[in-house]
Scaffold this motif. Structure first.
Motif, short mmCIF file in Angstrom:
data_model
loop_
_atom_site.label_atom_id
_atom_site.label_comp_id
_atom_site.label_asym_id
_atom_site.label_seq_id
_atom_site.Cartn_x
_atom_site.Cartn_y
_atom_site.Cartn_z
N LEU A 122 13.51 -23.72 10.37
CA LEU A 122 12.62 -22.29 10.21
C LEU A 122 11.39 -22.33 10.80
O LEU A 122 10.80 -21.40 11.30
N PHE A 123 10.66 -23.53 11.13
CA PHE A 123 9.61 -23.79 11.97
C PHE A 123 9.90 -23.02 13.38
O PHE A 123 9.19 -22.24 13.91
N ARG A 124 10.94 -23.57 13.94
CA ARG A 124 11.33 -22.90 15.37
C ARG A 124 11.52 -21.51 15.40
O ARG A 124 11.40 -20.80 16.49
N SER A 125 11.96 -21.00 14.09
CA SER A 125 12.40 -19.30 14.19
C SER A 125 11.08 -18.87 14.18
O SER A 125 11.29 -17.35 14.35
N ASN A 126 9.88 -19.11 14.08
CA ASN A 126 8.55 -18.40 14.05
C ASN A 126 8.47 -17.89 15.56
O ASN A 126 7.70 -16.83 15.69
N ARG A 127 9.19 -18.38 16.54
CA ARG A 127 9.00 -17.63 17.76
C ARG A 127 9.43 -16.20 17.76
O ARG A 127 8.94 -15.35 18.06
N ASP A 128 10.74 -16.13 16.95
CA ASP A 128 11.11 -14.68 16.87
C ASP A 128 10.20 -13.92 15.94
O ASP A 128 9.99 -12.58 16.31
N ALA A 129 9.44 -14.52 15.04
CA ALA A 129 8.67 -13.61 14.03
C ALA A 129 7.36 -13.21 14.79
O ALA A 129 7.05 -12.06 14.94
N GLY A 130 7.00 -13.90 15.90
CA GLY A 130 5.85 -13.62 16.75
C GLY A 130 6.27 -12.63 17.68
O GLY A 130 5.33 -11.81 18.17
N LEU A 131 7.41 -12.86 18.31
CA LEU A 131 7.82 -11.82 19.18
C LEU A 131 8.20 -10.45 18.80
O LEU A 131 7.99 -9.54 19.64
N ILE A 132 8.53 -10.29 17.59
CA ILE A 132 8.62 -9.15 17.03
C ILE A 132 7.46 -8.28 16.97
O ILE A 132 7.47 -7.18 17.51
N VAL A 133 6.26 -8.93 16.74
CA VAL A 133 5.07 -8.15 16.72
C VAL A 133 4.70 -8.04 18.15
O VAL A 133 4.01 -6.70 18.70
N ALA A 134 4.81 -9.04 19.14
CA ALA A 134 4.36 -8.63 20.38
C ALA A 134 5.25 -7.53 21.04
O ALA A 134 4.54 -6.85 21.84
N LEU A 135 6.73 -7.43 20.70
CA LEU A 135 7.35 -6.63 21.64
C LEU A 135 6.98 -4.98 20.89
O LEU A 135 6.93 -4.09 21.57
N PHE A 136 6.95 -4.88 19.67
CA PHE A 136 6.35 -3.67 18.83
C PHE A 136 4.95 -3.23 19.44
O PHE A 136 4.82 -1.86 19.78
N LEU A 137 4.07 -3.96 19.62
CA LEU A 137 2.92 -3.66 20.23
C LEU A 137 2.89 -3.20 21.67
O LEU A 137 2.31 -2.16 21.94
N ALA A 138 3.72 -3.80 22.24
CA ALA A 138 3.82 -3.43 23.65
C ALA A 138 4.46 -1.96 23.73
O ALA A 138 3.88 -1.13 24.68
N VAL A 139 5.35 -1.74 22.91
CA VAL A 139 6.08 -0.52 22.92
C VAL A 139 5.11 0.57 22.50
O VAL A 139 4.95 1.83 22.87
N ALA A 140 4.37 0.28 21.35
CA ALA A 140 3.32 1.12 20.88
C ALA A 140 2.22 1.67 21.75
O ALA A 140 1.74 2.81 21.92
#
Length: 314
Positions: free
Chosen positions: A293-311
């Motif tokens: 679960l700890f390692r899965s936080n890469r994906d959690a943070g990437l979701i935010v980064a990618l959507f901010l970039a698109v926005a």
């Protein structure tokens, strides 16, 4: 720099990682000291930098300099995570020797000498400084200021039950540096995202710390995992809610257009869904589950980064 025969791997590193398979044998102890065999820490240091860049582009507009900021942040995160881990292992080498999960690390196992570790840390920090000094003055000043947080963090678990707060202060500083690197100023959106990152760090690093609660109790190391105990899920829910709310406030503070706001908020919603998924699967009694679960936080943070970039490009 090497004082003992090379070990095949470090016990808590992912099996078949690139360092064990591909790195020249002479470099493996140093790369393991920098946690290059465990890239999740680099991601967790880097992603707040991407958040800061995305928010800066929403506040202002995308600039060509943002491409260089992304490059500097990416390379700088690799180097500073390596330097920080080396510093952490220098200060913790006696504790690490007493914990089953960490005693195979390069310093407690004797694969790297203390002198060699100091030299390696200085080399990584020096290269990171070269990159930092290509940015504007505000970003440079903020980058230098972060060294105080990096220096203090390894000692936090000796004097407070909340060392994860100190980790959050250090690991999310990149939000401020990256935002300032865009235009030379800060903004409430950057400060809100910084606070969100600290709450997120309390979430994921408490999960991580549950791997070592028994050993930590024996040697007197403090952590939020030991402090919360059976109440951990309730605390984690609070940290997750805080991170999501603060991120939403950060997006709103940029005053984006309707389309950009919708895209960015979808990213926040995806982040929230990921943290909820982690809570649903949490088993603090299982080190394997906690690590996954700890390692899965890469994906959690990437979701935010990618959507901010698109926005920012809408």
């Amino acid at each position: 720099m090497q004082s003992r025969p090379l070990a095949p791997s470090v016990s808590d590193a992912p099996r078949g990682n690139w360092v064990d398979r591909l790195a020249p044998p002479a470099w493996r102890p140093l790369l393991r000291l920098s946690r290059a065999d465990r890239p999740i820490g680099t991601w967790l240091l880097l992603l707040p930098c991407y958040w800061g860049t995305g928010l800066a582009m929403l506040v202002d507009r995308p600039r060509w300099v943002d491409l260089w900021v992304v490059v500097v942040c990416t390379l700088g995160a690799v180097l500073m995570r390596g330097a920080g881990c080396t510093w952490n292992d220098l200060t913790d080498r006696e504790f690490d020797a007493m914990v089953a999960r960490t005693r195979s690390r390069p310093l407690p196992s004797g694969q790297v000498t203390v002198r060699g570790a100091w030299i390696w840390m200085a080399a990584q920090a020096g290269l990171a400084a070269v990159l930092l000094f290509t940015l504007n003055g505000t970003a440079i000043a903020l980058g230098i200021a972060s060294l105080a947080l990096v220096a203090v963090y390894p000692f936090a678990k000796r004097f407070t039950w909340w060392p994860q707060v100190f980790l959050g202060l250090a690991f999310n500083w990149g939000v401020l540096v990256a935002f300032a690197a865009h235009g030379g100023t800060l903004h409430p959106a950057a400060m809100l995202a910084y606070a969100a990152g600290i709450s997120w760090t309390l979430f994921y690093d408490t999960i991580y710390a549950h791997q070592d609660t028994e050993d930590d109790a024996l040697i007197g190391v403090k952590s939020t995992a030991r402090l919360f105990g059976a109440d951990t899920p309730r605390w984690l829910l609070g940290f997750a809610a805080g991170a999501v709310l603060l991120l939403a406030m950060a997006v709103a503070a940029t005053r984006p257009g309707t389309g950009a706001a919708l895209v960015a908020m979808l990213g926040v919603a995806g982040f929230a869904a990921h943290l909820w998924w982690q809570l649903r699967g949490l088993d603090t009694a299982s080190p394997a589950v906690c690590l996954r679960l700890f390692r899965s936080n890469r994906d959690a943070g990437l979701i935010v980064a990618l959507f901010l970039a698109v926005a920012a490009l809408v």
